[in-house]
Design a protein around this motif. Structure first.
Motif, PDB file in Angstrom:
ATOM      1  N   PHE A  69      49.900  53.042 -13.511  1.00 41.09           N
ATOM      2  CA  PHE A  69      50.497  54.134 -14.705  1.00 41.09           C
ATOM      3  C   PHE A  69      51.179  53.381 -15.703  1.00 41.09           C
ATOM      4  CE2 PHE A  69      49.100  58.085 -13.032  1.00 41.09           C
ATOM      5  CZ  PHE A  69      49.050  58.091 -11.767  1.00 41.09           C
ATOM      6  N   GLN A  96      54.044  52.877 -19.037  1.00 44.23           N
ATOM      7  CA  GLN A  96      55.198  53.199 -19.274  1.00 44.23           C
ATOM      8  C   GLN A  96      55.333  53.542 -20.976  1.00 44.23           C
ATOM      9  OE1 GLN A  96      58.085  50.189 -19.495  1.00 44.23           O
ATOM     10  NE2 GLN A  96      59.276  51.079 -17.837  1.00 44.23           N
ATOM     11  N   ASP A  97      54.353  52.869 -21.656  1.00 49.91           N
ATOM     12  CA  ASP A  97      54.160  52.910 -22.878  1.00 49.91           C
ATOM     13  C   ASP A  97      52.932  52.486 -23.342  1.00 49.91           C
ATOM     14  OD1 ASP A  97      55.837  51.300 -25.634  1.00 49.91           O
ATOM     15  OD2 ASP A  97      54.841  52.941 -25.506  1.00 49.91           O
ATOM     16  N   GLU A 152      46.233  63.226 -27.080  1.00 45.31           N
ATOM     17  CA  GLU A 152      45.255  64.696 -27.031  1.00 45.31           C
ATOM     18  C   GLU A 152      44.179  64.745 -26.012  1.00 45.31           C
ATOM     19  OE1 GLU A 152      43.566  64.572 -30.826  1.00 45.31           O
ATOM     20  OE2 GLU A 152      42.015  64.193 -30.128  1.00 45.31           O
ATOM     21  N   VAL A 185      44.665  44.186 -25.277  1.00 46.35           N
ATOM     22  CA  VAL A 185      44.998  45.760 -25.532  1.00 46.35           C
ATOM     23  C   VAL A 185      46.110  45.891 -26.265  1.00 46.35           C
ATOM     24  CG1 VAL A 185      45.466  48.007 -24.374  1.00 46.35           C
ATOM     25  CG2 VAL A 185      44.202  45.955 -23.146  1.00 46.35           C
ATOM     26  N   ARG A 199      47.709  42.254 -21.780  1.00 49.02           N
ATOM     27  CA  ARG A 199      47.962  41.077 -22.857  1.00 49.02           C
ATOM     28  C   ARG A 199      47.366  41.528 -24.292  1.00 49.02           C
ATOM     29  NH1 ARG A 199      42.474  37.949 -20.468  1.00 49.02           N
ATOM     30  NH2 ARG A 199      41.116  39.501 -21.253  1.00 49.02           N
ATOM     31  N   ALA A 240      48.779  60.600 -23.013  1.00 49.31           N
ATOM     32  CA  ALA A 240      47.592  60.757 -24.025  1.00 49.31           C
ATOM     33  C   ALA A 240      48.226  61.491 -24.925  1.00 49.31           C
ATOM     34  CB  ALA A 240      46.381  61.068 -23.387  1.00 49.31           C
ATOM     35  N   ASN A 284      41.356  48.695 -27.300  1.00 48.06           N
ATOM     36  CA  ASN A 284      40.887  47.157 -26.900  1.00 48.06           C
ATOM     37  C   ASN A 284      40.188  46.761 -28.117  1.00 48.06           C
ATOM     38  OD1 ASN A 284      41.472  48.038 -24.358  1.00 48.06           O
ATOM     39  ND2 ASN A 284      39.549  47.055 -23.317  1.00 48.06           N
ATOM     40  N   LYS A 302      48.742  49.033 -28.503  1.00 46.54           N
ATOM     41  CA  LYS A 302      48.882  50.334 -29.088  1.00 46.54           C
ATOM     42  C   LYS A 302      48.487  50.847 -29.941  1.00 46.54           C
ATOM     43  CE  LYS A 302      53.369  51.400 -28.449  1.00 46.54           C
ATOM     44  NZ  LYS A 302      54.762  51.594 -28.143  1.00 46.54           N
ATOM     45  N   THR A 328      44.107  56.557 -31.448  1.00 45.75           N
ATOM     46  CA  THR A 328      43.150  56.875 -30.548  1.00 45.75           C
ATOM     47  C   THR A 328      43.744  58.115 -29.521  1.00 45.75           C
ATOM     48  OG1 THR A 328      44.233  55.472 -28.997  1.00 45.75           O
ATOM     49  CG2 THR A 328      42.524  54.639 -30.246  1.00 45.75           C
ATOM     50  N   ASP A 329      42.605  58.710 -28.827  1.00 46.48           N
ATOM     51  CA  ASP A 329      43.293  59.782 -27.995  1.00 46.48           C
ATOM     52  C   ASP A 329      44.204  59.537 -26.819  1.00 46.48           C
ATOM     53  OD1 ASP A 329      40.634  60.755 -25.631  1.00 46.48           O
ATOM     54  OD2 ASP A 329      41.201  58.783 -26.438  1.00 46.48           O
ATOM     55  N   VAL A 330      44.133  58.334 -26.463  1.00 49.90           N
ATOM     56  CA  VAL A 330      45.061  57.766 -25.281  1.00 49.90           C
ATOM     57  C   VAL A 330      46.170  57.190 -25.869  1.00 49.90           C
ATOM     58  CG1 VAL A 330      43.391  57.938 -23.487  1.00 49.90           C
ATOM     59  CG2 VAL A 330      43.463  55.863 -24.676  1.00 49.90           C
ATOM     60  N   GLY A 331      46.253  56.733 -27.174  1.00 45.71           N
ATOM     61  CA  GLY A 331      47.200  55.824 -27.668  1.00 45.71           C
ATOM     62  C   GLY A 331      47.066  54.323 -27.597  1.00 45.71           C
ATOM     63  N   ALA A 332      46.205  53.876 -27.163  1.00 45.25           N
ATOM     64  CA  ALA A 332      45.985  52.349 -26.992  1.00 45.25           C
ATOM     65  C   ALA A 332      44.509  52.109 -27.372  1.00 45.25           C
ATOM     66  CB  ALA A 332      46.502  51.921 -25.637  1.00 45.25           C
ATOM     67  N   PRO A 377      48.239  54.562 -32.436  1.00 42.01           N
ATOM     68  CA  PRO A 377      48.407  55.786 -32.335  1.00 42.01           C
ATOM     69  C   PRO A 377      47.117  56.797 -32.687  1.00 42.01           C
ATOM     70  CG  PRO A 377      49.658  54.869 -33.992  1.00 42.01           C
ATOM     71  CD  PRO A 377      49.331  53.892 -33.106  1.00 42.01           C
ATOM     72  N   ASP A 399      38.662  41.284 -23.942  1.00 45.05           N
ATOM     73  CA  ASP A 399      39.361  42.337 -24.765  1.00 45.05           C
ATOM     74  C   ASP A 399      40.907  41.907 -24.610  1.00 45.05           C
ATOM     75  OD1 ASP A 399      37.268  45.111 -23.900  1.00 45.05           O
ATOM     76  OD2 ASP A 399      37.276  43.575 -25.133  1.00 45.05           O
ATOM     77  N   ASP A 426      35.083  49.966 -23.934  1.00 46.36           N
ATOM     78  CA  ASP A 426      36.247  49.035 -24.357  1.00 46.36           C
ATOM     79  C   ASP A 426      37.402  49.660 -24.607  1.00 46.36           C
ATOM     80  OD1 ASP A 426      35.286  48.741 -28.118  1.00 46.36           O
ATOM     81  OD2 ASP A 426      34.810  50.236 -26.501  1.00 46.36           O
ATOM     82  N   VAL A 471      51.060  47.293 -24.241  1.00 46.36           N
ATOM     83  CA  VAL A 471      50.934  48.413 -23.617  1.00 46.36           C
ATOM     84  C   VAL A 471      51.711  48.016 -22.284  1.00 46.36           C
ATOM     85  CG1 VAL A 471      49.592  49.701 -22.128  1.00 46.36           C
ATOM     86  CG2 VAL A 471      48.911  49.289 -24.566  1.00 46.36           C
ATOM     87  N   HIS A 472      53.047  48.785 -21.886  1.00 45.70           N
ATOM     88  CA  HIS A 472      53.578  48.425 -20.722  1.00 45.70           C
ATOM     89  C   HIS A 472      53.365  49.335 -19.292  1.00 45.70           C
ATOM     90  CE1 HIS A 472      57.004  46.260 -22.710  1.00 45.70           C
ATOM     91  NE2 HIS A 472      56.381  46.698 -23.620  1.00 45.70           N
ATOM     92  N   ILE A 473      53.177  48.611 -18.483  1.00 43.89           N
ATOM     93  CA  ILE A 473      52.896  49.312 -17.174  1.00 43.89           C
ATOM     94  C   ILE A 473      54.159  49.869 -16.517  1.00 43.89           C
ATOM     95  CG2 ILE A 473      51.905  48.835 -14.899  1.00 43.89           C
ATOM     96  CD1 ILE A 473      50.087  46.890 -16.230  1.00 43.89           C
TER      97      ILE A 473
END
Lengths: 589, 198
Positions: free
Chosen positions: B36, B38-39, B45, A482, A452, B43, A494, A484, A488-492, A486, A480, B7, A438-440
């Motif tokens: 925030f 980037q990737d 949904e 983290v 991480r 979300a 733990n 990615k 989950t509802d947020v896309g990532a 697809p 934990d 978690d 997951v990139h910030i």
């Protein structure tokens, strides 16, 4: 929390008495403010620029008071004093009056349709026969700045302009024109500039350059003219010099333009309610008629008084006190919410003044009643809710494992969950895209670019920082990571990982293997293929070839163990062999 | 108190801010204070029925509130971030509770990591841990909240407490809890609390 700086002596003068610092701190605490710092202009300069630059700076004591973010009416000395005086019942709540001038005598602000693309809304009002002193003037300017920074979101939502009404003549027009067609002398400048030149002029100005982007790339810039073509201002950048206010100004034209009409109205209401105190007829504001492109008109300021009914039992119940309706009414009136008992004494009618735009629900009223009663006067009770406690199974497993791992002679480490891209990819011989990390988007430093995907870098960095400790270094962490996902509802999501590292003169593969066996033993997972765990030889980019194995359990691969590749060891600035075990413990819950 | 699942470091703005009545123009949602992503940037949904309710309360008001009266945008709520408080997990837990067939009183707690985009110094880290507790039942009062907090802090050896009015977008009334620190000889803030807005 916004901070308001007020001169202590002015404050006490307005409050009508002096306080010791502790007394005033106590008063603030009760009311919900925080006396953050007691300082002076001189001290501020000494702190920021050093002793030398502070010569000649003022010694007057300044109080820096932290104000809750939703109380726009407490952002200036006038508002603070008014709020505190009403709270202490020393003055009555002022009644803000809107004076509608006779037809043909009032001011008009005409909005043309060109503004719709860039800054559609505008509201305005007049403060008649106001008397300024140096302090009041400074306070007036300060309030505008505070409002700009807070509710106006750095002028993006609303911009305020104040002008000397006697230097201009209405009706006023708010329109938008191409930058080359706008020409005027900006505030405190000596010559006229076109709008495009103004953009360049203020590009290096430490204060104004932050606002240029709000209109810079638009085809038309907003501008307000008076009847004779004199420019009042080019919001949100700068006012015109011609209409600037000085200490002798008697009549002020206040205009607020912006992209959010609700906030523009609130901002206008705050400014006029605060400073109409100094008008010849205190707390009275002259209305201005705003004419819209479609011909409709609206009179501002709204200065709306909203009425809400709340039952006294509700207030008592929610707080946990039992006050009579009339004492509740008194408490609320102290908070600038004028209330009276109505009905048969079983209902309260509360009038919400225009200064309290933060009151939007009965719960806001309940909070104010509690503040007036005094939070620390409320009796503390424990709820009678009967529930059975439970620990989350994953966390329970983590806690149990941690104890046993410490018993096995390993030391626990707690490391950051954020790290640099190299830490989880290049240093471990992998490509960043293969990690599904997951990139910030907005890290402050390179150390926080990604979340991480493995606990290993954190532990290796910990060892690097503790090189002077006696060998062997045996560390572990259960925490934990983290990745990615697809699904989950947020896309990532733990995963709870367990990682152990052994660092010594010899790699100690057998030690790390033994640890795995011990962990499986505690988890009661037998060492066989069908229903337990096995390890199979494997390859891993971070591992020494031929010294890496993959751990399988519960029908899936749960992690790897082995001896680290010398490249990895060097990249983390370490010098000795290192063996590592990392598994996902979630399948074992 | 039952432990809540926390978690998920990655959270959507919806659960972290919007569902907690923090307006989309609020400064805390700025680049400066929040990490925030980037990737994945957005979300996948948002809960459809619930999202519509949240939109209405922000834009027009509801449940007795006047609301904020601005245009609420779903794209803003979709933005992914690293959670800035574990209250987002509490919001999810309360949402699940609300969808139960029959309401049961609950007490939840969690202790987990949160992330704020700040420069590191002696008193600030970019990631730190928060302890969070929630009690949901009929007839709870501010006095109950204060009592629960006092019991909690007493168990940790902190007995001198004072409560101060505060502001959170999602609670009203809100209180900051202060305790007298013998070593520093002054009152320091040890916690924040409040009653969730209806």
């Amino acid at each position: 929390m916004p901070t308001v700086s007020v001169k202590r002596d002015l404050l006490f003068q307005a409050l009508g008495r002096t306080y010791t610092d502790e007394e005033f701190d106590e008063l603030c605490f009760e009311f919900g403010l925080e006396l953050d710092e007691i300082t002076s202009e001189k001290e501020i300069i000494i702190k920021e620029k050093g002793e030398g630059r502070a010569k000649g700076a003022s010694d007057t004591v300044l109080y820096k008071i932290d104000v809750p973010a939703n109380r726009y009416d407490l952002l200036c000395l006038e508002g603070l004093v008014r709020g505190l005086q009403v709270f202490k019942e020393r003055i009555n709540l002022p009644r803000y009056e809107k004076i509608i001038p006779a037809p043909g005598e009032g001011q008009k602000l005409i909005i043309t349709e060109e503004t719709v693309q860039v800054r559609p809304h505008a509201v305005a009002a007049v403060l008649r026969n106001i008397t300024f002193t140096k302090e009041r003037y400074d306070s007036f300017i300060d309030l505008q700045e505070k409002l700009h920074q807070n509710i106006c979101r750095k002028r993006a939502l609303v911009a305020i302009g104040t002008h000397d009404l006697d230097t201009m003549s209405g009706p006023f027009t708010f329109t938008a024109k191409a930058p080359s067609k706008i020409k005027f002398k900006p505030l405190n400048q000596t010559q006229e500039y076109t709008a495009s030149q103004i953009m360049d002029l203020y590009r290096t100005d430490s204060h104004l350059r932050h606002y240029l982007h709000l209109i810079e790339n638009k085809p038309l810039y907003p501008v307000i003219y008076d009847n004779n073509g004199v420019v009042l201002s080019m919001p949100p950048i700068i006012n015109g010099d011609h209409t600037k206010i000085n200490l002798n100004t008697r009549n002020v034209f206040v205009e607020c333009t912006g992209t959010d009409i609700t906030k523009a109205k609130i901002v206008l209401d705050i400014i006029v309610t605060m400073f109409s105190e100094y008008c010849e007829k205190p707390f009275s504001v002259e209305a201005v008629e705003v004419v819209y492109p479609n011909g409709k008109t609206h009179v501002y300021p709204e200065l709306a008084y909203r009425k809400e009914k709340v039952k006294p039992e509700l207030i008592n119940k929610k707080i946990g006190i039992s006050e009579t309706p009339s004492s509740l009414a008194k408490l609320l009136t102290r908070m600038c919410l004028k209330s009276q008992v109505i009905g048969n004494g079983n209902n309260l009618e509360i009038e919400i003044p225009p200064t309290r735009a933060d009151v939007i629900h009965a719960c806001d009223i309940i909070e104010d009643a509690a503040i007036a009663y005094g939070y620390n006067n409320i009796q503390m009770t424990v709820p009678k809710t009967y529930t059975i406690a439970n620990q989350l199974p994953l966390n329970k497993l983590t806690e149990l494992l941690r104890l046993d791992l410490a018993a096995a002679g390993f030391t626990e480490a707690l490391t950051f969950a954020l790290c640099s891209q190299e830490d989880i990819a290049d240093k471990l011989g992998m490509d960043i895209s293969a990690t599904k990390a997951v990139h910030i988007a907005n890290p402050k430093t390179a150390e926080f670019q990604v979340a991480r995907t493995t606990l290993l870098p954190g532990l290796l960095k910990t060892i690097a920082a503790n090189r002077k400790m006696p060998l062997p270094l045996k560390l572990f962490e259960i925490s934990d990571i983290v990745v990615k996902d697809p699904n989950t509802d947020v896309g990532a999501r733990n995963y709870r990982h367990f990682c152990a590292v052994y660092y010594n003169k010899s790699p100690g593969f057998e030690i790390i293997h033994g640890l795995l066996d011990r962990v499986m033993q505690i988890l009661e997972v037998p060492p066989n293929e069908e229903n337990g765990y096995t390890i199979k030889a494997a390859e891993g980019s971070a591992f020494f070839p031929g010294r890496c194995a993959e751990v399988f359990a519960k029908g899936q691969s749960v992690g790897k163990l082995g001896v680290l590749h010398p490249d990895v060891i060097t990249k983390f600035e370490l010098t000795m062999p290192c063996s590592v075990l990392e598994i996902n413990i979630e399948p074992f819950v | 108190f039952t432990e809540m699942p926390t978690d998920n470091f990655v959270e959507s703005s919806f659960w972290n801010f919007d569902a907690l009545f923090q307006p989309q123009q609020h400064p805390a949602r700025d680049q400066h204070d929040t990490f925030f992503l980037q990737d994945p940037a957005e979300a996948v949904e948002l809960p459809p029925g619930y999202a519509a309710k949240v939109k209405k309360v922000h834009a027009q008001g509801g449940y007795g509130s006047q609301g904020y009266k601005y245009d609420w945008r779903a794209e803003e709520a979709r933005k992914n971030l690293l959670r800035t408080h574990t209250t987002s997990a509490s919001a999810r837990a309360l949402y699940r509770l609300a969808r139960q067939e029959k309401f049961t009183p609950v007490k939840y707690f969690s202790i987990d990591r949160v992330f704020r985009n700040e420069s590191l110094d002696a008193t600030h880290l970019a990631e730190f841990h928060q302890v969070e507790g929630v009690v949901a039942d009929r007839g709870l009062t501010l006095g109950h909240l204060m009592g629960t907090l006092r019991q909690f802090f007493t168990k940790m050896g902190i007995t001198q407490l004072r409560f101060k009015p505060a502001y959170n977008p999602y609670t009203e009334p809100s209180m900051e809890v202060f305790s007298y620190h013998e070593g520093l000889k002054k009152w320091v803030e040890v916690g924040n609390s409040g009653v969730f807005r209806p």
